[in-house]
Scaffold this motif. Sequence first.
Motif, PDB file in Angstrom:
ATOM      1  N   SER A  73     -52.822 -35.777 -12.357  1.00 26.34           N
ATOM      2  CA  SER A  73     -51.927 -34.624 -12.227  1.00 26.34           C
ATOM      3  C   SER A  73     -50.564 -35.163 -11.827  1.00 26.34           C
ATOM      4  O   SER A  73     -50.439 -35.877 -10.829  1.00 26.34           O
ATOM      5  N   TRP A  74     -49.561 -34.791 -12.596  1.00 26.02           N
ATOM      6  CA  TRP A  74     -48.242 -35.394 -12.440  1.00 26.02           C
ATOM      7  C   TRP A  74     -47.331 -34.502 -11.604  1.00 26.02           C
ATOM      8  O   TRP A  74     -47.313 -33.282 -11.767  1.00 26.02           O
ATOM      9  N   ASP A  75     -46.560 -35.143 -10.736  1.00 28.61           N
ATOM     10  CA  ASP A  75     -45.542 -34.433  -9.973  1.00 28.61           C
ATOM     11  C   ASP A  75     -44.562 -33.770 -10.962  1.00 28.61           C
ATOM     12  O   ASP A  75     -43.962 -34.439 -11.791  1.00 28.61           O
ATOM     13  N   GLY A  76     -44.449 -32.452 -10.882  1.00 25.77           N
ATOM     14  CA  GLY A  76     -43.529 -31.744 -11.766  1.00 25.77           C
ATOM     15  C   GLY A  76     -44.165 -31.179 -13.019  1.00 25.77           C
ATOM     16  O   GLY A  76     -43.486 -30.567 -13.842  1.00 25.77           O
ATOM     17  N   GLU A  77     -45.484 -31.369 -13.193  1.00 23.11           N
ATOM     18  CA  GLU A  77     -46.134 -30.842 -14.391  1.00 23.11           C
ATOM     19  C   GLU A  77     -46.209 -29.319 -14.317  1.00 23.11           C
ATOM     20  O   GLU A  77     -46.130 -28.725 -13.230  1.00 23.11           O
ATOM     21  N   PRO A  78     -46.384 -28.639 -15.455  1.00 20.04           N
ATOM     22  CA  PRO A  78     -46.484 -27.175 -15.454  1.00 20.04           C
ATOM     23  C   PRO A  78     -47.642 -26.697 -14.583  1.00 20.04           C
ATOM     24  O   PRO A  78     -48.688 -27.349 -14.502  1.00 20.04           O
ATOM     25  N   ALA A  79     -47.445 -25.545 -13.949  1.00 22.46           N
ATOM     26  CA  ALA A  79     -48.484 -24.993 -13.083  1.00 22.46           C
ATOM     27  C   ALA A  79     -49.757 -24.669 -13.846  1.00 22.46           C
ATOM     28  O   ALA A  79     -50.834 -24.581 -13.262  1.00 22.46           O
ATOM     29  N   THR A  80     -49.634 -24.497 -15.146  1.00 22.91           N
ATOM     30  CA  THR A  80     -50.800 -24.146 -15.968  1.00 22.91           C
ATOM     31  C   THR A  80     -51.745 -25.317 -16.215  1.00 22.91           C
ATOM     32  O   THR A  80     -52.873 -25.113 -16.673  1.00 22.91           O
ATOM     33  N   MET A  81     -51.315 -26.531 -15.912  1.00 20.38           N
ATOM     34  CA  MET A  81     -52.115 -27.701 -16.287  1.00 20.38           C
ATOM     35  C   MET A  81     -53.470 -27.749 -15.584  1.00 20.38           C
ATOM     36  O   MET A  81     -54.489 -28.127 -16.174  1.00 20.38           O
ATOM     37  N   GLY A  82     -53.494 -27.387 -14.307  1.00 19.08           N
ATOM     38  CA  GLY A  82     -54.753 -27.400 -13.584  1.00 19.08           C
ATOM     39  C   GLY A  82     -55.768 -26.454 -14.198  1.00 19.08           C
ATOM     40  O   GLY A  82     -56.943 -26.807 -14.382  1.00 19.08           O
ATOM     41  N   SER A 109     -40.596 -34.080 -20.096  1.00 21.15           N
ATOM     42  CA  SER A 109     -39.441 -34.124 -19.195  1.00 21.15           C
ATOM     43  C   SER A 109     -39.724 -34.917 -17.921  1.00 21.15           C
ATOM     44  O   SER A 109     -38.802 -35.339 -17.224  1.00 21.15           O
ATOM     45  N   ILE A 110     -40.998 -35.141 -17.603  1.00 25.63           N
ATOM     46  CA  ILE A 110     -41.351 -35.897 -16.398  1.00 25.63           C
ATOM     47  C   ILE A 110     -41.095 -37.387 -16.603  1.00 25.63           C
ATOM     48  O   ILE A 110     -40.615 -38.081 -15.710  1.00 25.63           O
ATOM     49  N   GLY A 111     -41.416 -37.882 -17.793  1.00 21.02           N
ATOM     50  CA  GLY A 111     -41.247 -39.299 -18.073  1.00 21.02           C
ATOM     51  C   GLY A 111     -42.190 -39.750 -19.171  1.00 21.02           C
ATOM     52  O   GLY A 111     -43.101 -39.017 -19.571  1.00 21.02           O
TER      53      GLY A 111
END
Length: 349
Positions: A73-82, A109-111
């Motif tokens: 789980s990436w810092d800044g990922e969309p809230a929907t990912m979980g 956009s995270i990297g």
Amino acid sequence: MIVSALPAARRSWPVAVALLAFVAVPALADDVTRRGGELLRGSITSASRAELTIKPPADPAETVPAAEIVEVSWDGEPATMGRTRGREARGGLEDALTGFREALPEMASIGPLAKADGEFLVARVLGKMALNDPARRAEASSALEQFVKDNPDHFRTDAALRLLAEVQAAAGDVDEAAATVEQLKQSPSPEYQTAAAVAEGELALKRGDADAALAAFDAVLQNAEGRAAAEAKIGRAAALGRLNKHPEALTVLDGVLSEAAANDAALRASAHVRRGESLQATGETKPAILEYLKVDVLYPGASAAHAESLYHLSRLWTTAGFPERAAESAAKLKTDYPNSDWTAKLSAG
């Protein structure tokens, strides 16, 4: 000027509360879920085909082998990912595919590492779907091949190759699957190198050569440990079953289930399916039903094993005298996996 009538100490409470909240709430971070359920939180500082490194806020950096990474789980990922990962785990692959695809722009956009991980998740869902849907196999193979081509040194590269070989084998493209396994052999990860050897045994089974498959799995088990060894044992049990050595196969599978992590759905589901296969062959209908029922109830997210289990349940329930349960299993198979090879086999009688 209007001056508050509250005492100075009382007037400072909102500021103090706000500062306390700021201190108490942890900063966003990357999360790595390791096989076995361990969660590591911190900042991912480096990654390669073999591993990634995560630095917790107050502890030394930890290196996680690629073969042990379940999710990131990436810092800044969309809230929907979980929620989308949860849908995938529960077998809701169509919804998961939509969710992962919609998240791709924000992952980018995270990297570059997160972008590639998002692309892998899309390809992984397509691969899972393709194992039960011939119509998805070309799309899944293309997505997995493209991921490997674009990301030859990502911590998901070998997982993509392993799934690609499974999709190709499911499509009957055994020679293409063998070529993919050759790529997997070049992994820097000892566990994925072992996975390649396991895949060779599985391809021998696909060709109908149980003796060659058994020899391949036995060779793996001379040195293998961990999950790769468990996969080899399941393959060995399948080969023993083809050779009508069902009691020995059941003993092997009992060992796998006693050692497998409780949250390793794919491994446990596969072991239960193979147990059901051997129990059927020895005329033990009700124990076989129980094995397949465990997959249906506990591991519906293991889609390949789940579809196979529903097929067998749709037949075994009738043998056991429960035609209504057989009809329920058949309906579920046709609804959840309308294009599966198992659905086609059921329709063909």
